[in-house]
Design an enzyme around this catalytic site. Structure first.
Site, PDB file in Angstrom:
ATOM      1  N   ARG A  81      -2.872  -4.770   6.474  1.00 23.18           N
ATOM      2  CA  ARG A  81      -1.604  -5.051   5.800  1.00 23.18           C
ATOM      3  C   ARG A  81      -0.542  -4.026   6.165  1.00 23.18           C
ATOM      4  O   ARG A  81       0.655  -4.289   6.095  1.00 23.18           O
ATOM      5  CB  ARG A  81      -1.829  -5.065   4.286  1.00 23.18           C
ATOM      6  CG  ARG A  81      -2.751  -6.192   3.835  1.00 23.18           C
ATOM      7  CD  ARG A  81      -3.076  -6.101   2.353  1.00 23.18           C
ATOM      8  NE  ARG A  81      -4.035  -7.125   1.948  1.00 23.18           N
ATOM      9  CZ  ARG A  81      -4.578  -7.210   0.755  1.00 23.18           C
ATOM     10  NH1 ARG A  81      -4.258  -6.317  -0.175  1.00 23.18           N
ATOM     11  NH2 ARG A  81      -5.436  -8.170   0.454  1.00 23.18           N
ATOM     12  N   GLU A 122      -0.641  -2.134  12.597  1.00 22.36           N
ATOM     13  CA  GLU A 122      -1.675  -2.106  13.640  1.00 22.36           C
ATOM     14  C   GLU A 122      -1.978  -0.671  14.064  1.00 22.36           C
ATOM     15  O   GLU A 122      -1.120   0.216  13.946  1.00 22.36           O
ATOM     16  CB  GLU A 122      -1.218  -2.893  14.873  1.00 22.36           C
ATOM     17  CG  GLU A 122      -0.920  -4.343  14.632  1.00 22.36           C
ATOM     18  CD  GLU A 122      -0.395  -5.035  15.877  1.00 22.36           C
ATOM     19  OE1 GLU A 122      -0.399  -6.284  15.897  1.00 22.36           O
ATOM     20  OE2 GLU A 122       0.031  -4.349  16.823  1.00 22.36           O
ATOM     21  N   VAL A 123      -3.196  -0.470  14.573  1.00 18.54           N
ATOM     22  CA  VAL A 123      -3.563   0.801  15.193  1.00 18.54           C
ATOM     23  C   VAL A 123      -3.930   0.509  16.650  1.00 18.54           C
ATOM     24  O   VAL A 123      -4.746  -0.377  16.928  1.00 18.54           O
ATOM     25  CB  VAL A 123      -4.753   1.478  14.479  1.00 18.54           C
ATOM     26  CG1 VAL A 123      -5.180   2.733  15.240  1.00 18.54           C
ATOM     27  CG2 VAL A 123      -4.383   1.854  13.052  1.00 18.54           C
ATOM     28  N   ASP A 178      -5.468   7.249  -2.152  1.00 19.45           N
ATOM     29  CA  ASP A 178      -5.982   6.020  -1.544  1.00 19.45           C
ATOM     30  C   ASP A 178      -7.222   6.333  -0.711  1.00 19.45           C
ATOM     31  O   ASP A 178      -7.388   5.834   0.407  1.00 19.45           O
ATOM     32  CB  ASP A 178      -4.912   5.352  -0.683  1.00 19.45           C
ATOM     33  CG  ASP A 178      -5.267   3.900  -0.331  1.00 19.45           C
ATOM     34  OD1 ASP A 178      -6.110   3.306  -1.036  1.00 19.45           O
ATOM     35  OD2 ASP A 178      -4.705   3.363   0.642  1.00 19.45           O
TER      36      ASP A 178
END
Length: 520
Positions: free
Chosen positions: A230, A233-234, A348
């Site tokens: 979400r 991109e990597v 997180d």
């Protein structure tokens, strides 16, 4: 040919040379434009697109300006006029920041072609100290006058010619998203290890110096996409033959990019168990703005991916858990001194935000939701990101909205809850007596694959359930000790949970017991 006083010079040649010099070139070019304006009489006609323009599309002033601002409303470009030399000087020589920059000019309608694409490169991630330095340099140049400016421009022209003689820069490649062949003396043929080895004295937190960041970002070629989510991109990229990770944020996650960039560029975070930051940049690709965060690349991917592929031996699993705890201790601890850092809570923490190194140790990544606290002024910095983490890993007090939002310790205890769940994930994939379970996420048997906030609140707060512990764990001394530890991370009462430092010390004791057992 333009004329200042009685001295003539070729502006285009000097402008091209200045463009080769980056930010300092922009400062000098603005100064040149200001001097030109001082030498001319009368008012300029400019394009006017600002709240003060009313219904008119044009205005008159001593100088024209165009500005870009990146914030909650996205990228906003304004254009208009400046009245009076003093106001023009104050506005035009205000240093660019991460979110705002101003460009002035002094000819008829000279701001009519200003666009977001032409103004965004002026934004900077330089620390405040550098901004002060540039402001002092600019003031000195203005006081010394045109003679000094012309002398500097002459030198810059010679340097520009020498650079052009060595070879022109290649065009921006829309497929690779990089400018190939860019060579800046700040970088040269250095390796990542060379650059990062000197970064602790750069004044840029744990990353590279600002100018080197921009250079490195523009030399990277994107090779393959290794992850999507979400957030965006990597990609695996390459810089001078070495692999790097490029996280490209989606436009809706702009605040996470901004927050992570802000923390990495102002806080000393160099640590073996924190993902190594290299650079952050705002680039243009296919006529759209992209937000890049460039870090070290780890072939093993995230802990989430690794545990799905590979079960681990007891010692390996314990070492992974200990390395995550070490990273968490470093984040949670405030370090005092000139090269110190505030205390940081991640907010997180989960297996997808933990990477596995080639030595099978872990490093914590993704600080887009981090909150910082400094005892000196008792300031709690929440950033400007409304997101609240991943629902599956949320602590009870977050789910039932009883968390003390003005207390920093509350956020550290949220991290401890999530660490207990990560410990459970490692435990499932750890061998004992030749047995190992398949990978499953926490609460896999109690909530749907993509649980809602209400799903998690019902299980964790109302029913007060915890992840299932297989019976085999209790017959293994190491796993049994880990079960006790993770349960102490899962107390419903946040203040009863262990601290990161206590977890680390407990894991060290478990590891020592394991080693003694092997020796006997």
């Amino acid at each position: 040919m333009k004329r200042v006083g009685s001295v003539s010079f070729p502006c285009n040649l000097f402008k091209n040379a200045l463009n080769q010099m980056g930010h300092r070139g922009v400062v000098l070019f603005l100064l040149l434009q200001s001097l030109q304006a001082l030498a001319e009489d009368g008012q300029l006609m400019c394009v006017c697109e600002d709240s003060g323009c009313l219904d008119s599309r044009q205005c008159e002033g001593s100088q024209c300006y165009s500005s870009v601002k990146v914030g909650g409303r996205g990228v906003v470009v304004t254009r208009g006029c400046l009245q009076g030399s003093e106001k023009s000087r104050m506005t035009c020589f205000t240093p660019a920041t991460l979110s705002q920059a101003v460009l002035c000019c002094s000819s008829f309608m000279c701001n009519r072609n200003a666009t977001a694409d032409s103004l965004l490169p002026l934004l900077t991630t330089a620390p405040k100290e550098e901004s002060v330095k540039y402001r002092m340099e600019t003031l000195a140049l203005f006081v010394l006058g045109p003679v000094v400016v012309l002398a500097l421009l002459s030198v810059l022209s010679v340097l520009g010619c020498r650079k052009l003689h060595r070879g022109r820069l290649q065009e921006y490649d829309p497929e690779q998203g990089a400018i190939d062949g860019l060579i800046i003396s700040n970088v040269g043929d250095s390796t990542l290890a060379d650059l990062l080895g000197h970064s602790c004295t750069s004044g840029s937190g744990s990353g590279l110096p600002f100018l080197v960041q921009r250079t490195v970002a523009r030399q990277i070629g994107l090779i393959e996409c290794v992850g999507k989510g979400r957030y965006g991109e990597v990609w695996r990229g390459q810089w001078q033959g070495e692999n790097v990770a490029v996280k490209i944020f989606s436009s809706r996650d702009e605040k996470s990019w901004f927050r992570e960039t802000e923390i990495y560029n102002t806080v000393l975070l160099r640590h073996d168990n924190i993902l190594g930051f290299m650079a952050s940049d705002m680039t243009s690709r296919n006529s759209s703005t992209q937000l890049w965060l460039i870090t070290h690349y780890h072939d093993n991917g995230s802990l989430y991916d690794y545990l799905q592929r590979v079960p681990v031996e007891t010692g390996e699993g314990l070492a992974m858990a200990t390395s995550v705890a070490c990273g968490l201790v470093h984040l949670h601890t405030e370090i005092f001194g000139t090269e110190g850092k505030p205390a940081i809570a991640h907010r997180d923490l989960k297996s997808k935000n933990i990477l596995v190194t080639k030595e099978l140790r872990c490093c914590i990544a993704d600080l887009g939701l981090a909150v910082t606290h400094s005892q000196a002024n008792n300031q709690l910095d929440m950033g400007n990101n409304p997101k609240v983490g991943t629902k599956r890993y949320m602590a009870p007090e977050v789910l039932d909205e009883t968390i003390q939002t003005d207390c920093f310790d509350s956020y550290k205890r949220v991290d401890i809850w999530a660490f207990g769940l990560v410990l459970w994930e490692i435990g499932r994939r750890t061998y004992s007596n030749g047995i190992v379970e398949e990978y499953k996420p926490p609460f896999y048997d109690q909530v749907p694959n993509d649980p809602s906030f209400e799903d998690m609140r019902k299980v964790v707060c109302v029913e007060q359930q915890r992840p299932f512990i297989p019976n085999r764990w209790f017959s293994d001394p190491t796993l049994s000790a880990l079960v006790k530890l993770m349960k102490e991370c899962w107390y419903q009462n946040p203040s009863a949970r262990l601290t990161a430092l206590r977890i680390k010390k407990t894991l060290d004791k478990i590891h020592s017991s394991l080693e003694k057992g092997k020796e006997s």
